[in-house]
Design a protein around this motif. Structure first.
Motif, PDB file in Angstrom:
ATOM      1  N   GLY A  96       0.814  -1.212  -0.174  1.00 48.60           N
ATOM      2  CA  GLY A  96      -0.032  -0.117  -0.060  1.00 48.60           C
ATOM      3  C   GLY A  96       0.858   1.241   0.280  1.00 48.60           C
ATOM      4  N   VAL A  97       1.832   1.255   0.684  1.00 50.09           N
ATOM      5  CA  VAL A  97       2.865   2.365   0.798  1.00 50.09           C
ATOM      6  C   VAL A  97       3.442   2.655  -0.800  1.00 50.09           C
ATOM      7  N   ALA A  98       3.826   1.657  -1.255  1.00 49.68           N
ATOM      8  CA  ALA A  98       4.211   1.663  -2.598  1.00 49.68           C
ATOM      9  C   ALA A  98       3.323   2.331  -3.645  1.00 49.68           C
ATOM     10  N   ARG A  99       2.256   1.805  -3.530  1.00 49.00           N
ATOM     11  CA  ARG A  99       1.046   2.218  -4.321  1.00 49.00           C
ATOM     12  C   ARG A  99       0.814   3.659  -4.023  1.00 49.00           C
ATOM     13  N   LEU A 101       2.930   5.847  -2.723  1.00 52.22           N
ATOM     14  CA  LEU A 101       3.886   6.926  -3.294  1.00 52.22           C
ATOM     15  C   LEU A 101       4.422   6.948  -4.513  1.00 52.22           C
ATOM     16  N   VAL A 102       4.292   5.786  -5.217  1.00 52.82           N
ATOM     17  CA  VAL A 102       4.463   5.627  -6.680  1.00 52.82           C
ATOM     18  C   VAL A 102       3.503   5.206  -7.648  1.00 52.82           C
ATOM     19  N   THR A 103       2.769   4.198  -7.428  1.00 50.41           N
ATOM     20  CA  THR A 103       1.977   3.624  -8.339  1.00 50.41           C
ATOM     21  C   THR A 103       0.827   4.341  -8.365  1.00 50.41           C
ATOM     22  N   ASP A 104      -0.106   4.688  -7.626  1.00 43.98           N
ATOM     23  CA  ASP A 104      -1.263   5.255  -7.739  1.00 43.98           C
ATOM     24  C   ASP A 104      -0.976   6.718  -8.552  1.00 43.98           C
ATOM     25  N   PRO A 105      -0.010   7.790  -7.923  1.00 40.13           N
ATOM     26  CA  PRO A 105       0.196   8.800  -8.593  1.00 40.13           C
ATOM     27  C   PRO A 105       0.795   8.728 -10.002  1.00 40.13           C
ATOM     28  N   TRP A 106       1.440   7.672 -10.083  1.00 37.33           N
ATOM     29  CA  TRP A 106       1.806   7.609 -11.771  1.00 37.33           C
ATOM     30  C   TRP A 106       0.692   7.155 -12.720  1.00 37.33           C
ATOM     31  N   ALA A 116       9.301  -8.041  -1.187  1.00 35.64           N
ATOM     32  CA  ALA A 116      10.110  -7.439  -2.326  1.00 35.64           C
ATOM     33  C   ALA A 116       9.158  -7.611  -3.703  1.00 35.64           C
ATOM     34  N   ALA A 117       8.939  -9.177  -3.699  1.00 33.22           N
ATOM     35  CA  ALA A 117       8.250  -9.557  -5.030  1.00 33.22           C
ATOM     36  C   ALA A 117       6.981  -9.230  -5.251  1.00 33.22           C
ATOM     37  N   VAL A 118       6.164  -9.138  -3.879  1.00 33.05           N
ATOM     38  CA  VAL A 118       4.762  -8.734  -3.896  1.00 33.05           C
ATOM     39  C   VAL A 118       4.652  -7.332  -4.556  1.00 33.05           C
ATOM     40  N   VAL A 119       5.508  -6.505  -4.289  1.00 31.66           N
ATOM     41  CA  VAL A 119       5.728  -5.027  -4.709  1.00 31.66           C
ATOM     42  C   VAL A 119       6.009  -5.049  -6.373  1.00 31.66           C
ATOM     43  N   VAL A 120       6.818  -5.886  -6.769  1.00 31.08           N
ATOM     44  CA  VAL A 120       7.056  -5.751  -7.950  1.00 31.08           C
ATOM     45  C   VAL A 120       5.993  -6.435  -8.843  1.00 31.08           C
ATOM     46  N   GLN A 121       5.567  -7.553  -8.413  1.00 31.42           N
ATOM     47  CA  GLN A 121       4.167  -8.092  -9.142  1.00 31.42           C
ATOM     48  C   GLN A 121       3.031  -7.168  -9.023  1.00 31.42           C
ATOM     49  N   ASP A 122       2.801  -6.556  -8.127  1.00 30.64           N
ATOM     50  CA  ASP A 122       1.739  -5.729  -8.000  1.00 30.64           C
ATOM     51  C   ASP A 122       1.836  -4.566  -8.828  1.00 30.64           C
ATOM     52  N   PHE A 123       3.049  -3.910  -8.952  1.00 26.01           N
ATOM     53  CA  PHE A 123       3.444  -2.860  -9.885  1.00 26.01           C
ATOM     54  C   PHE A 123       3.063  -3.417 -11.313  1.00 26.01           C
ATOM     55  N   GLY A 124       3.683  -4.512 -11.738  1.00 24.94           N
ATOM     56  CA  GLY A 124       3.059  -5.052 -12.970  1.00 24.94           C
ATOM     57  C   GLY A 124       1.534  -5.321 -13.340  1.00 24.94           C
ATOM     58  N   ARG A 125       0.939  -5.896 -12.347  1.00 21.27           N
ATOM     59  CA  ARG A 125      -0.446  -5.789 -12.688  1.00 21.27           C
ATOM     60  C   ARG A 125      -1.128  -4.405 -12.924  1.00 21.27           C
ATOM     61  N   MET A 172      -4.578   2.745   7.462  1.00 24.85           N
ATOM     62  CA  MET A 172      -3.463   1.677   7.764  1.00 24.85           C
ATOM     63  C   MET A 172      -3.412   1.502   9.329  1.00 24.85           C
ATOM     64  N   LEU A 173      -3.621   2.674   9.904  1.00 20.79           N
ATOM     65  CA  LEU A 173      -3.644   2.929  11.442  1.00 20.79           C
ATOM     66  C   LEU A 173      -4.969   1.875  12.072  1.00 20.79           C
TER      67      LEU A 173
END
Length: 417
Positions: free
Chosen positions: A60-63, A65-70, A121-130, A222-223
């Motif tokens: 969720g943090v990766a989404r 900071l990176v995925t959702d804004p992109w 780590a793999a979860v973040v990369v695979q999620d970005f690929g999706r 998240m809280l």
């Protein structure tokens, strides 16, 4: 033959592929939870819940900071560029580090759990690929990736069992191998050069603005959900966390159907006129009710039997816990179209504040009230959060639409003055 299959995929509605993709995720989550319980017991499932909550949180943090804004940027490159790949790599590394810390703290020195570090780590990369597949309007790529994760993980575990390795290590290794297979399916688009040069400028230009707007709401979520589960693991028992995991797994098909149906709702509403938004929202609500509510009712009715037969637990979650989980999931489903409309209108802050207040009440209540430090207490607080957010979403959108209607009725000369 290849051309006919390609044409068939192109004729499949994207919303159907989105639901099917989320269905694969639900099946994988269920299979992992059931298998861990069967091979290692309920207490191990509690630790597994803490670890998977961490990997989900970091995804969720990766989404955020990176995925959702992109994805939301109309000016960002459609295909991954070296700067974007570097940002995803940093997110994956951060996820691995945080998961490693959680494992060292919560898993009692059991080295088997260290396998979840590369999994994170793999979860973040695979999620970005999706999400990359969805961005370029090739939802079949996301479906193929998640199908690859499921099938390869299952095949790996079967091989492990055949050679006499059927414990927790086999489950975690099978999951890791499945994720790597899912990444390889998307490798043609994910692969390429990456490096830190220009990554900061890329993030400032394409991600920073939306990331800061999403941060408040995501932090509150998240809280309220992940933070309170960590607190339950600390002040409660591993059995409580395990039962929560079982209940959430039983309701995950309904929750993921909601996610699948709403995945395209925000851009769909953004491409429609304000007059059309209300009709689209009503139609989406009907779809969610028609698909989600029967699944929720089924989970409540068959929940105790399912927990005993599938998970093998002697003391299944009671009807109260299942009913609270059903209320929570139904509130989430009914709120989804309203939340999407609020994001499109830009009037989202009241919803974020309502989530933050409900999350604070959850954490404080669990810390101060002993009766809430249980499976039923946690699920009741989670239901309170989702009902609060649903009410706030409806009121916010109604207020926004009423204000817009009043503005439209103001005569043009008066607007100028």
């Amino acid at each position: 033959m290849t051309g006919s299959l390609t044409g068939l995929w192109q004729r499949v509605p994207r919303w159907f592929l989105a639901i099917s993709d989320q269905g694969l995720v639900a099946i994988l989550n269920l299979a992992l939870a059931v298998t861990v319980t069967q091979v290692a017991g309920l207490s191990t499932l509690g630790r597994f819940a803490v670890v998977t909550t961490t990997t989900t949180l970091m995804m969720g943090v990766a989404r955020l900071l990176v995925t959702d804004p992109w994805l939301a940027s109309r000016t960002a490159p459609t295909e991954p560029v070296p700067e974007l790949r570097w940002l995803v790599a940093l997110a994956a590394l951060g996820s691995a580090v945080v998961t490693g810390v959680v494992v060292l703290i919560s898993c009692g020195g059991d080295d088997r759990w260290l396998i979840t570090v590369p999994i994170a780590a793999a979860v973040v990369v695979q999620d970005f690929g999706r999400y990359l597949a969805f961005r370029v309007e090739r939802a079949a790529g996301a479906f193929a990736s998640d199908l690859g994760v499921l099938l390869v993980a299952a095949a790996t575990f079967v091989v492990a069992v055949a050679v006499g390795r059927s414990g927790l290590t086999a489950v975690l290794l099978a999951w890791l191998v499945g994720l790597l297979a899912g990444i390889l399916v998307l490798g043609g688009r994910l692969g390429g050069p990456f490096g830190p040069r220009g990554a900061g400028q890329f993030w400032q230009r394409f991600c920073r603005s939306l990331a800061t707007r999403l941060a408040f709401d995501t932090a509150a979520y998240m809280l309220g959900v992940s933070g309170s589960l960590y607190l339950l693991a600390y002040v409660g028992t591993a059995r409580d966390v395990g039962l929560v995991r079982i209940v959430q797994t039983m309701f995950s098909p309904a929750a993921l159907v909601v996610t699948g149906l709403t995945m395209w709702l925000v851009p769909f509403l953004a491409n429609r006129s304000p007059e059309h938004t209300g009709r689209v929202r009503t139609r989406a609500s009907v779809w969610l009710a028609a698909v989600g509510l029967p699944l929720i009712a089924l989970a409540v009715i068959l929940g105790p039997w399912f927990a005993r037969m599938v998970f093998g637990v002697e003391q299944a979650p009671d009807f109260g816990a299942l009913a609270l989980a059903g209320i929570s999931t139904a509130a989430m489903a009914m709120a989804a179209p309203w939340i999407a409309a609020a994001r499109v209108s830009g009037d989202y802050l009241p919803i974020a504040w309502s989530r933050a207040v409900a999350a604070i009440v959850t954490v404080v209540g669990m810390a101060l009230v002993a009766g809430l430090r249980s499976t039923t207490g946690y699920l009741g607080l989670l239901a309170m959060q989702n009902v609060t957010v649903a009410i706030a979403a409806v009121l916010t959108v109604r207020h926004s639409e009423a204000a817009a209607s009043r503005s439209d009725r103001v005569p043009e000369p008066l607007r100028e003055h």
